[in-house]
Design a protein around this motif. Sequence first.
Motif, PDB file in Angstrom:
ATOM      1  N   GLU A 128       6.457   5.526   5.937  1.00 34.56           N
ATOM      2  CA  GLU A 128       5.637   6.340   6.411  1.00 34.56           C
ATOM      3  C   GLU A 128       4.328   5.896   6.098  1.00 34.56           C
ATOM      4  O   GLU A 128       3.438   6.183   7.028  1.00 34.56           O
ATOM      5  CB  GLU A 128       5.645   8.049   6.611  1.00 34.56           C
ATOM      6  CG  GLU A 128       6.202   8.567   6.774  1.00 34.56           C
ATOM      7  CD  GLU A 128       7.468   9.784   6.962  1.00 34.56           C
ATOM      8  OE1 GLU A 128       6.699   9.932   5.773  1.00 34.56           O
ATOM      9  OE2 GLU A 128       8.057  10.371   6.964  1.00 34.56           O
ATOM     10  N   SER A 129       3.859   5.969   4.813  1.00 38.78           N
ATOM     11  CA  SER A 129       2.543   5.971   4.661  1.00 38.78           C
ATOM     12  C   SER A 129       2.216   3.876   4.900  1.00 38.78           C
ATOM     13  O   SER A 129       0.910   3.886   5.556  1.00 38.78           O
ATOM     14  CB  SER A 129       2.199   5.925   2.982  1.00 38.78           C
ATOM     15  OG  SER A 129       1.266   5.030   2.214  1.00 38.78           O
ATOM     16  N   ALA A 169       0.951   3.477   8.455  1.00 35.69           N
ATOM     17  CA  ALA A 169      -0.137   4.852   8.987  1.00 35.69           C
ATOM     18  C   ALA A 169      -0.919   3.981  10.338  1.00 35.69           C
ATOM     19  O   ALA A 169      -1.259   2.778  10.092  1.00 35.69           O
ATOM     20  CB  ALA A 169      -0.746   5.082   7.715  1.00 35.69           C
ATOM     21  N   ASN A 191       1.273  -1.685   0.040  1.00 36.34           N
ATOM     22  CA  ASN A 191       0.171  -0.467   0.311  1.00 36.34           C
ATOM     23  C   ASN A 191       1.115   1.198   0.043  1.00 36.34           C
ATOM     24  O   ASN A 191       1.058   1.944  -0.908  1.00 36.34           O
ATOM     25  CB  ASN A 191      -0.762   0.042   1.102  1.00 36.34           C
ATOM     26  CG  ASN A 191      -1.829  -0.757   1.261  1.00 36.34           C
ATOM     27  OD1 ASN A 191      -2.003  -1.861  -0.101  1.00 36.34           O
ATOM     28  ND2 ASN A 191      -2.700  -1.547   2.494  1.00 36.34           N
ATOM     29  N   GLY A 192       1.983   1.078   0.862  1.00 36.41           N
ATOM     30  CA  GLY A 192       3.113   2.496   0.674  1.00 36.41           C
ATOM     31  C   GLY A 192       3.446   2.676  -0.887  1.00 36.41           C
ATOM     32  O   GLY A 192       3.618   3.728  -1.397  1.00 36.41           O
ATOM     33  N   ASP A 234      -3.184   1.728   8.580  1.00 34.92           N
ATOM     34  CA  ASP A 234      -2.562  -0.225   7.841  1.00 34.92           C
ATOM     35  C   ASP A 234      -2.395  -0.813   8.709  1.00 34.92           C
ATOM     36  O   ASP A 234      -2.709  -1.083   9.891  1.00 34.92           O
ATOM     37  CB  ASP A 234      -1.800   0.201   6.925  1.00 34.92           C
ATOM     38  CG  ASP A 234      -1.418  -0.296   5.694  1.00 34.92           C
ATOM     39  OD1 ASP A 234      -1.854  -1.401   5.358  1.00 34.92           O
ATOM     40  OD2 ASP A 234      -1.601   0.185   4.546  1.00 34.92           O
ATOM     41  N   GLN A 280       2.074   5.877  -3.558  1.00 25.93           N
ATOM     42  CA  GLN A 280       2.653   6.611  -3.400  1.00 25.93           C
ATOM     43  C   GLN A 280       3.959   6.735  -4.461  1.00 25.93           C
ATOM     44  O   GLN A 280       4.535   8.168  -4.607  1.00 25.93           O
ATOM     45  CB  GLN A 280       3.959   6.774  -2.382  1.00 25.93           C
ATOM     46  CG  GLN A 280       3.091   6.841  -0.699  1.00 25.93           C
ATOM     47  CD  GLN A 280       1.787   7.962  -0.422  1.00 25.93           C
ATOM     48  OE1 GLN A 280       1.901   8.708  -0.855  1.00 25.93           O
ATOM     49  NE2 GLN A 280       0.654   7.079  -0.701  1.00 25.93           N
TER      50      GLN A 280
END
Length: 367
Positions: free
Chosen positions: A327-328, A331, A258-259, A334, A262
């Motif tokens: 960083e994503s 989250a 998911n990160g 997540d 970005q």
Amino acid sequence: MARIFNSPSKYVQGPDALAELASYIEPFGSKALAISTASGVKRVGAKIEGGFADSAASVAFEEFNGECCDSEIDRICAVAQAAGSDVIVGVGGGKVLDTAKAVAYKLGVPVVICPTIASSDAPCSALSVIYTEDGVFDRYLFLPSNPNIVLMDTTVIAASPVRLTVSGMGDALATYFEAQASVDSEGDTCAGGKATNAALALAKLCFDTLMADGVKAKVALEAGACTPAVERIIEANTLLSGIGFESCGLAAAHAIHNGMTQLPETHECYHGEKVAFGTLVQLVLENAPTEKLEEVLGFCMEVGLPVTLGELGVEDTSRERIMAVAESACAPSDTMGNMPFTVTPSMVCDAILAADALGRYYHLDIE
């Protein structure tokens, strides 16, 4: 907290199973709306319609616009309501299937999931992954129930591009490692509650099946053959991985995936390809034994899954860019929190860079 095991109500897998779709739909309704891409209808539309020729039920097709996003879900809901559809059918890949599940949930009708590829573990789950219209991960939509039926036509799947089934192996590769991490941390599962031993056993069987049959299946598919190894991999990619991730939990590998959204250049890669790299990152975070790292790296390289950022299309691997991914991935919304130790963005950034370096190192080692 209770331990919960989720699964589809019925799982059907075999050659030409789509020709029998009508007979599976009849107990649920009489007017099915099948969501598919134009190419999907071209591939399997005639086979599906042939099965409805002598059926009390009917089927109509609606073309999918390409993204599982709120606007597309709302659009198809309106189409289904206007047509009086009482069963929703998803025919295609992960985003089509997730859209079908979300539409059926919003309308309160049964859903039948018919993957034409074995590229992810999405089909069996009570979950839709929602993206923005631009293809950036938005959120998980947790659904109150799993699909009523998941139907896998192995004739169709075996004829799909081999890269898609290999991508499914990448998605399935993460299942056991994320399941074990979630169990070790007593993390919450996607099904709610905590994991069962049954789900963890299926997650382990998923990994063992990949190691035993993955390379054989890939070679058979490249030869245009549907062998027992191919059938076992289709089941591992879909049923075993689906139950394993949902009823045990996701952890670092999918959070890394998911990160990675970005980085726009990764959008050309398939879900499972990014998850495979995320699995390597998770193993680095866990400081997994060298033997396990080499087993997973070797498997990825043999079947053609990416083990470096470069293979995911990422050329600029500056720490600043990778930190944005980290960083994503960390989250609060997540799944990184299911790791059995505290994970910081800095740790994830280091693990991504180290996994990339390991991938390059082992590539050099075999050249």
